[in-house]
Design a protein around this motif. Structure first.
Motif, PDB file in Angstrom:
ATOM      1  N   ASP A  39       0.802  -1.229   0.000  1.00 24.03           N
ATOM      2  CA  ASP A  39       0.000   0.000   0.000  1.00 24.03           C
ATOM      3  C   ASP A  39       0.833   1.277   0.000  1.00 24.03           C
ATOM      4  O   ASP A  39       0.286   2.371   0.171  1.00 24.03           O
ATOM      5  CB  ASP A  39      -0.924   0.017   1.222  1.00 24.03           C
ATOM      6  CG  ASP A  39      -1.885  -1.140   1.210  1.00 24.03           C
ATOM      7  OD1 ASP A  39      -2.534  -1.354   0.168  1.00 24.03           O
ATOM      8  OD2 ASP A  39      -1.984  -1.852   2.220  1.00 24.03           O
ATOM      9  N   GLY A  40       2.137   1.146  -0.198  1.00 27.62           N
ATOM     10  CA  GLY A  40       2.977   2.329  -0.228  1.00 27.62           C
ATOM     11  C   GLY A  40       4.281   2.080   0.512  1.00 27.62           C
ATOM     12  O   GLY A  40       4.755   0.941   0.619  1.00 27.62           O
ATOM     13  N   THR A  41       4.855   3.127   1.033  1.00 28.73           N
ATOM     14  CA  THR A  41       6.096   3.019   1.783  1.00 28.73           C
ATOM     15  C   THR A  41       5.849   2.343   3.130  1.00 28.73           C
ATOM     16  O   THR A  41       4.703   2.067   3.504  1.00 28.73           O
ATOM     17  CB  THR A  41       6.704   4.409   2.001  1.00 28.73           C
ATOM     18  OG1 THR A  41       5.738   5.223   2.674  1.00 28.73           O
ATOM     19  CG2 THR A  41       7.068   5.061   0.684  1.00 28.73           C
ATOM     20  N   THR A  87       3.261   3.995   5.522  1.00 29.43           N
ATOM     21  CA  THR A  87       1.918   3.949   4.942  1.00 29.43           C
ATOM     22  C   THR A  87       1.365   2.527   4.959  1.00 29.43           C
ATOM     23  O   THR A  87       0.232   2.287   5.388  1.00 29.43           O
ATOM     24  CB  THR A  87       1.946   4.466   3.495  1.00 29.43           C
ATOM     25  OG1 THR A  87       2.500   5.770   3.462  1.00 29.43           O
ATOM     26  CG2 THR A  87       0.550   4.506   2.902  1.00 29.43           C
ATOM     27  N   HIS A  88       2.160   1.581   4.503  1.00 28.26           N
ATOM     28  CA  HIS A  88       1.702   0.197   4.414  1.00 28.26           C
ATOM     29  C   HIS A  88       1.337  -0.367   5.781  1.00 28.26           C
ATOM     30  O   HIS A  88       0.264  -0.962   5.959  1.00 28.26           O
ATOM     31  CB  HIS A  88       2.776  -0.666   3.756  1.00 28.26           C
ATOM     32  CG  HIS A  88       2.373  -2.102   3.591  1.00 28.26           C
ATOM     33  ND1 HIS A  88       1.578  -2.537   2.562  1.00 28.26           N
ATOM     34  CD2 HIS A  88       2.650  -3.204   4.348  1.00 28.26           C
ATOM     35  CE1 HIS A  88       1.373  -3.845   2.670  1.00 28.26           C
ATOM     36  NE2 HIS A  88       2.015  -4.266   3.751  1.00 28.26           N
ATOM     37  N   PHE A 145      -1.966   0.978   6.948  1.00 24.53           N
ATOM     38  CA  PHE A 145      -3.115   0.393   6.269  1.00 24.53           C
ATOM     39  C   PHE A 145      -3.358  -1.034   6.734  1.00 24.53           C
ATOM     40  O   PHE A 145      -4.508  -1.472   6.848  1.00 24.53           O
ATOM     41  CB  PHE A 145      -2.887   0.406   4.752  1.00 24.53           C
ATOM     42  CG  PHE A 145      -3.401   1.630   4.069  1.00 24.53           C
ATOM     43  CD1 PHE A 145      -4.635   1.621   3.444  1.00 24.53           C
ATOM     44  CD2 PHE A 145      -2.673   2.803   4.053  1.00 24.53           C
ATOM     45  CE1 PHE A 145      -5.122   2.756   2.809  1.00 24.53           C
ATOM     46  CE2 PHE A 145      -3.150   3.939   3.433  1.00 24.53           C
ATOM     47  CZ  PHE A 145      -4.383   3.925   2.807  1.00 24.53           C
ATOM     48  N   TYR A 200       5.185  -4.333   6.193  1.00 20.40           N
ATOM     49  CA  TYR A 200       5.883  -3.918   4.975  1.00 20.40           C
ATOM     50  C   TYR A 200       7.110  -4.796   4.726  1.00 20.40           C
ATOM     51  O   TYR A 200       7.299  -5.329   3.623  1.00 20.40           O
ATOM     52  CB  TYR A 200       6.298  -2.455   5.104  1.00 20.40           C
ATOM     53  CG  TYR A 200       7.106  -1.907   3.949  1.00 20.40           C
ATOM     54  CD1 TYR A 200       6.488  -1.419   2.808  1.00 20.40           C
ATOM     55  CD2 TYR A 200       8.503  -1.865   4.007  1.00 20.40           C
ATOM     56  CE1 TYR A 200       7.224  -0.909   1.748  1.00 20.40           C
ATOM     57  CE2 TYR A 200       9.255  -1.357   2.957  1.00 20.40           C
ATOM     58  CZ  TYR A 200       8.620  -0.880   1.825  1.00 20.40           C
ATOM     59  OH  TYR A 200       9.358  -0.381   0.784  1.00 20.40           O
ATOM     60  N   PHE A 237      -1.788  -2.515  -5.490  1.00 21.17           N
ATOM     61  CA  PHE A 237      -1.803  -1.249  -4.756  1.00 21.17           C
ATOM     62  C   PHE A 237      -3.205  -0.666  -4.874  1.00 21.17           C
ATOM     63  O   PHE A 237      -3.670  -0.358  -5.982  1.00 21.17           O
ATOM     64  CB  PHE A 237      -0.762  -0.310  -5.372  1.00 21.17           C
ATOM     65  CG  PHE A 237      -0.604   1.031  -4.700  1.00 21.17           C
ATOM     66  CD1 PHE A 237       0.472   1.271  -3.850  1.00 21.17           C
ATOM     67  CD2 PHE A 237      -1.500   2.068  -4.940  1.00 21.17           C
ATOM     68  CE1 PHE A 237       0.641   2.513  -3.253  1.00 21.17           C
ATOM     69  CE2 PHE A 237      -1.338   3.309  -4.345  1.00 21.17           C
ATOM     70  CZ  PHE A 237      -0.267   3.535  -3.495  1.00 21.17           C
ATOM     71  N   GLY A 244      -5.005   8.371   1.308  1.00 23.97           N
ATOM     72  CA  GLY A 244      -3.997   8.081   2.326  1.00 23.97           C
ATOM     73  C   GLY A 244      -2.697   7.539   1.784  1.00 23.97           C
ATOM     74  O   GLY A 244      -1.697   7.489   2.516  1.00 23.97           O
ATOM     75  N   ASN A 245      -2.681   7.107   0.507  1.00 24.93           N
ATOM     76  CA  ASN A 245      -1.434   6.550  -0.023  1.00 24.93           C
ATOM     77  C   ASN A 245      -1.092   7.009  -1.433  1.00 24.93           C
ATOM     78  O   ASN A 245      -0.080   6.595  -2.002  1.00 24.93           O
ATOM     79  CB  ASN A 245      -1.478   5.023   0.020  1.00 24.93           C
ATOM     80  CG  ASN A 245      -2.522   4.418  -0.906  1.00 24.93           C
ATOM     81  OD1 ASN A 245      -3.270   5.121  -1.578  1.00 24.93           O
ATOM     82  ND2 ASN A 245      -2.579   3.098  -0.937  1.00 24.93           N
ATOM     83  N   ASP A 271       2.340   8.002  -2.576  1.00 27.98           N
ATOM     84  CA  ASP A 271       3.389   6.983  -2.649  1.00 27.98           C
ATOM     85  C   ASP A 271       3.481   6.315  -4.021  1.00 27.98           C
ATOM     86  O   ASP A 271       4.339   5.462  -4.230  1.00 27.98           O
ATOM     87  CB  ASP A 271       3.145   5.898  -1.593  1.00 27.98           C
ATOM     88  CG  ASP A 271       3.408   6.389  -0.179  1.00 27.98           C
ATOM     89  OD1 ASP A 271       3.882   7.530  -0.026  1.00 27.98           O
ATOM     90  OD2 ASP A 271       3.141   5.640   0.778  1.00 27.98           O
TER      91      ASP A 271
END
Length: 394
Positions: A147-149, A152-153, A156, A163, A184, A189-190, A193
């Motif tokens: 879901d991102g960096t 962020t991940h 989520f 991550y 993704f 919110g993401n 990223d």
């Protein structure tokens, strides 16, 4: 599903699916979305159990199972029926499918009866030994959600360390020689990223990524207010296209797709027209072959308890249960009035969708999201970000 690299970057031409007569049984996997017969790709949620509690989970699953899962024997019967019906692909999902210890056996059986087997996982349990087993069983592809960096991940997924565990799963697949990609789901919110995800793919040698638009179901229903505005969605699709193009210019033939917002196809076509891209009309021809939303036609879902749905997100619309009736029979049941409407959904959509000049290449976008937002399965999908001028209403 809109193949950005296939369309914008010329990885596929209209002559490619035509060469095979556009028959699902004859098309290579990369061209299945352009088939004429639209035999369904089936997502099988093999378990409701999960080791995470992701904020956007469409199934809203938990650590505990919510009902009796199909047994190994029942699953094998399901796979027999899907193969005989001509389904080209079964996608093992969940919950977290790797929590089922018999998953490699199910994969091996699916492959033995002629199905292509793929996997959707959070990746946290994808260790080296399991990746090897799945590869030997014949799994074609593993999609791992990211879901991102890191920050962020993990937010989520509501799990510190998720991550790093997912990245370890990506590496385990790569080392086992199992094709792996990223999944993704985009929201406010993401979305920042997205560029970083392309960097990560380059660093980790990941050849494929699917960007999913948010669908308001399961836990994802609570994130509806975090969905992108129309202007944000347009900018994000442009960023995805630009990221894909940058990879190709660098010699990386990364496969990039967007999922669950079929207006991405017309938007890509309009962008190519603005850029005077000579392939624009060829892309429109491919979009017509694709046909847009395929719920109840070219995509279906079987839940852990055997319930059949028109797609993985539409869990308010059960079509029956494979414990009482085979999937193939449920999928072709002319006595199911709603299912029959879905088979020709473009004729039944209302609002902007009904008058859109791109209806033939979008088919009214995602009906599950339209119903979640409005209560009406035939209303316009609020996530369509094309303007009235673009769709021919002005």
């Amino acid at each position: 599903m809109i193949g950005i690299s296939k369309l914008y970057l010329g990885a596929v031409e209209p002559s490619d699916p035509l060469r095979y007569g556009r028959r699902s049984g004859d098309l290579p996997n990369a061209l299945l979305q352009f088939s004429a017969d639209k035999k369904p790709v089936v997502v099988w949620n093999v378990t409701a159990r999960c080791d995470l509690r992701c904020r956007h989970c469409y199934a809203a699953v938990s650590h505990a199972s919510s009902g009796p899962e199909l047994t190994l024997e029942e699953g094998m019967s399901l796979l027999d029926d899907l193969a005989a019906f001509g389904c080209p692909v079964v996608l093992f999902s969940g919950g977290e499918p790797l929590l089922r210890p018999d998953l490699p056996d199910l994969v091996a059986y699916a492959v033995s009866v002629g199905l292509r087997a793929v996997l959707s996982t959070n990746g946290t349990r994808m260790k080296a030994g399991l990746a090897d087993r799945l590869k030997k069983a014949g799994l074609s592809y593993a999609g791992i959600s990211l879901d991102g960096t890191r920050t962020t991940h993990d937010a989520f997924r509501r799990q510190p360390g998720a991550y790093e565990a997912a990245l370890a799963g990506v590496r385990a697949c790569r080392e086992a020689g199992l094709k792996v990609g990223l999944r993704f789901t985009i929201c406010r919110g993401n979305v920042a990223d997205v560029p970083r995800l392309f960097d990560l793919m380059r660093e980790e040698q990941v050849p494929r990524v699917c960007f999913y638009h948010l669908v308001y179901c399961g836990r994802g229903a609570t994130l509806a207010q975090e969905d992108l505005s129309h202007s944000e969605a347009r900018a994000t699709v442009d960023a995805v296209v630009d990221g894909a193009a940058a990879h190709w210019r660098a010699g990386l033939k990364t496969e990039v797709l967007t999922v669950d917002n079929h207006c991405d196809g017309p938007y890509l076509y309009l962008r190519m027209k603005r850029e005077a891209n000579p392939r624009a009309e060829a892309v429109m021809e491919l979009l017509r072959m694709n046909g847009g939303n395929s719920s109840g036609v070219g995509i279906g879902c079987v839940s852990w308890d055997g319930a059949v749905y028109p797609d993985p997100f539409w869990r308010t619309r059960s079509l029956g249960n494979v414990r009482q009736q085979p999937f193939s029979s449920l999928w072709t049941d002319r006595g199911n009035a709603f299912l029959m409407l879905l088979k020709d959904k473009a004729r039944h959509v209302t609002g902007r969708c009904a008058h859109c000049r791109f209806l033939a290449v979008c088919a009214g976008n995602l009906r599950a999201r339209a119903e979640a937002a409005t209560g009406d399965p035939w209303a316009s999908d609020p996530a369509c970000y094309l303007t009235d001028t673009e769709i021919g209403l002005e």
